[in-house]
Design a protein around this motif. Structure first.
Motif, PDB file in Angstrom:
ATOM      1  N   LEU A  90      -6.537 -17.092  44.945  1.00 51.82           N
ATOM      2  CA  LEU A  90      -5.299 -17.561  45.123  1.00 51.82           C
ATOM      3  C   LEU A  90      -4.571 -17.628  46.537  1.00 51.82           C
ATOM      4  O   LEU A  90      -3.625 -18.085  46.591  1.00 51.82           O
ATOM      5  N   ASP A  91      -5.059 -16.609  47.257  1.00 51.25           N
ATOM      6  CA  ASP A  91      -4.475 -16.317  48.406  1.00 51.25           C
ATOM      7  C   ASP A  91      -5.010 -17.211  49.723  1.00 51.25           C
ATOM      8  O   ASP A  91      -4.640 -17.273  50.827  1.00 51.25           O
ATOM      9  N   ASP A  92      -6.143 -18.115  49.352  1.00 54.82           N
ATOM     10  CA  ASP A  92      -6.564 -19.086  50.313  1.00 54.82           C
ATOM     11  C   ASP A  92      -5.896 -20.296  50.302  1.00 54.82           C
ATOM     12  O   ASP A  92      -5.658 -20.988  49.266  1.00 54.82           O
ATOM     13  N   PRO A  93      -5.073 -20.433  51.533  1.00 53.86           N
ATOM     14  CA  PRO A  93      -4.504 -21.824  51.666  1.00 53.86           C
ATOM     15  C   PRO A  93      -5.270 -23.092  51.514  1.00 53.86           C
ATOM     16  O   PRO A  93      -4.493 -24.162  51.367  1.00 53.86           O
ATOM     17  N   GLY A  94      -6.172 -22.915  51.580  1.00 57.86           N
ATOM     18  CA  GLY A  94      -7.266 -24.323  51.524  1.00 57.86           C
ATOM     19  C   GLY A  94      -8.035 -24.337  50.318  1.00 57.86           C
ATOM     20  O   GLY A  94      -9.096 -25.121  50.242  1.00 57.86           O
ATOM     21  N   ARG A  95      -7.711 -23.598  49.394  1.00 54.51           N
ATOM     22  CA  ARG A  95      -8.655 -23.415  47.916  1.00 54.51           C
ATOM     23  C   ARG A  95      -8.570 -24.514  47.195  1.00 54.51           C
ATOM     24  O   ARG A  95      -7.618 -25.337  47.298  1.00 54.51           O
ATOM     25  N   SER A  96      -9.648 -24.791  46.404  1.00 56.99           N
ATOM     26  CA  SER A  96      -9.550 -25.977  45.635  1.00 56.99           C
ATOM     27  C   SER A  96      -8.808 -25.554  44.212  1.00 56.99           C
ATOM     28  O   SER A  96      -8.633 -24.498  44.011  1.00 56.99           O
ATOM     29  N   PRO A  97      -8.295 -26.712  43.697  1.00 57.04           N
ATOM     30  CA  PRO A  97      -7.553 -26.480  42.459  1.00 57.04           C
ATOM     31  C   PRO A  97      -8.718 -26.044  41.343  1.00 57.04           C
ATOM     32  O   PRO A  97      -9.738 -26.516  41.373  1.00 57.04           O
ATOM     33  N   ALA A  98      -8.209 -25.481  40.493  1.00 56.12           N
ATOM     34  CA  ALA A  98      -8.921 -25.402  38.935  1.00 56.12           C
ATOM     35  C   ALA A  98      -9.244 -26.575  38.523  1.00 56.12           C
ATOM     36  O   ALA A  98      -8.475 -27.308  38.546  1.00 56.12           O
ATOM     37  N   THR A  99     -10.462 -26.451  37.722  1.00 58.48           N
ATOM     38  CA  THR A  99     -11.020 -27.885  37.058  1.00 58.48           C
ATOM     39  C   THR A  99     -10.498 -27.629  35.925  1.00 58.48           C
ATOM     40  O   THR A  99     -10.791 -26.504  35.304  1.00 58.48           O
TER      41      THR A  99
END
Length: 192
Positions: free
Chosen positions: A182-191
């Motif tokens: 959750l701290d990754d500004p480029g994370r993928s959303p949860a499916t």
């Protein structure tokens, strides 16, 4: 009181992070300035509002809100400091000013939908809040309530819709199952 609420918050934050922050200040018509303090520790950054807790939050329908007692919060967004997040300070200041401007009462497990990217180019348009246990509380002189820090996690429009439908616990479970950072500004959303 010799020190202001914001002075006490700033001292608490500098002690908690062990460093001095970078600061941006945002002013809204008719509202005292909201500061956004950015603390960088190692490879992580914490963006913390200072000014939301100057006054207690109150239900806008109250005719005579208590000027001393009532919940006080500041907002915290924690991200890896891997890239700049332009515009984040302005969006956080808008949220922090909402209790004074719109009568919004911020609390844990709340969904705050901005309807625009949290920072320029971000896929996240909303935040979900939780108590930030790492920062604790700032005690204020009685009878004032302490200042609590709410960790605001950036979420996408789909994640916000999922939360409205299934609840915050289901959203957190989806993140855990997908091992999302959750701290990754480029994370993928949860499916979902």
């Amino acid at each position: 009181m010799s020190e202001s609420v914001t002075d006490l918050i700033e001292k608490h934050l500098q002690a908690a992070f062990g460093t001095r922050p970078q600061r941006a200040s945002v002013t809204f018509l008719g509202v005292e300035p909201i500061d956004i303090e950015r603390f960088v520790v190692g490879e992580d950054a914490a963006y913390v509002t200072v000014g939301c807790a100057r006054h207690p939050m109150a239900d806008p329908n109250e005719l005579n809100p208590d000027p001393v007692r009532g919940p006080r919060v500041e907002i915290v967004v924690r991200m890896h400091a891997s890239r700049p997040l332009p515009g984040l300070h302005r969006r956080l200041a808008t949220i922090a000013a909402a209790p004074a401007v719109e009568g919004l009462v911020l609390g844990a497990d709340a969904l705050v939908d901005l309807g625009e990217p949290l920072w320029d180019g971000a896929p996240f348009t909303a935040l979900v809040t939780a108590v930030d246990a790492e920062l604790g509380e700032v005690a204020l002189p009685a009878p004032m309530d302490p200042v609590r820090f709410l960790r605001a996690v950036p979420i996408t429009a789909n994640e916000a819709a999922w939360m409205r439908l299934k609840g915050v616990d289901a959203l957190r479970e989806a993140w855990a199952e997908a091992a999302i950072d959750l701290d990754d500004p480029g994370r993928s959303p949860a499916t979902m």
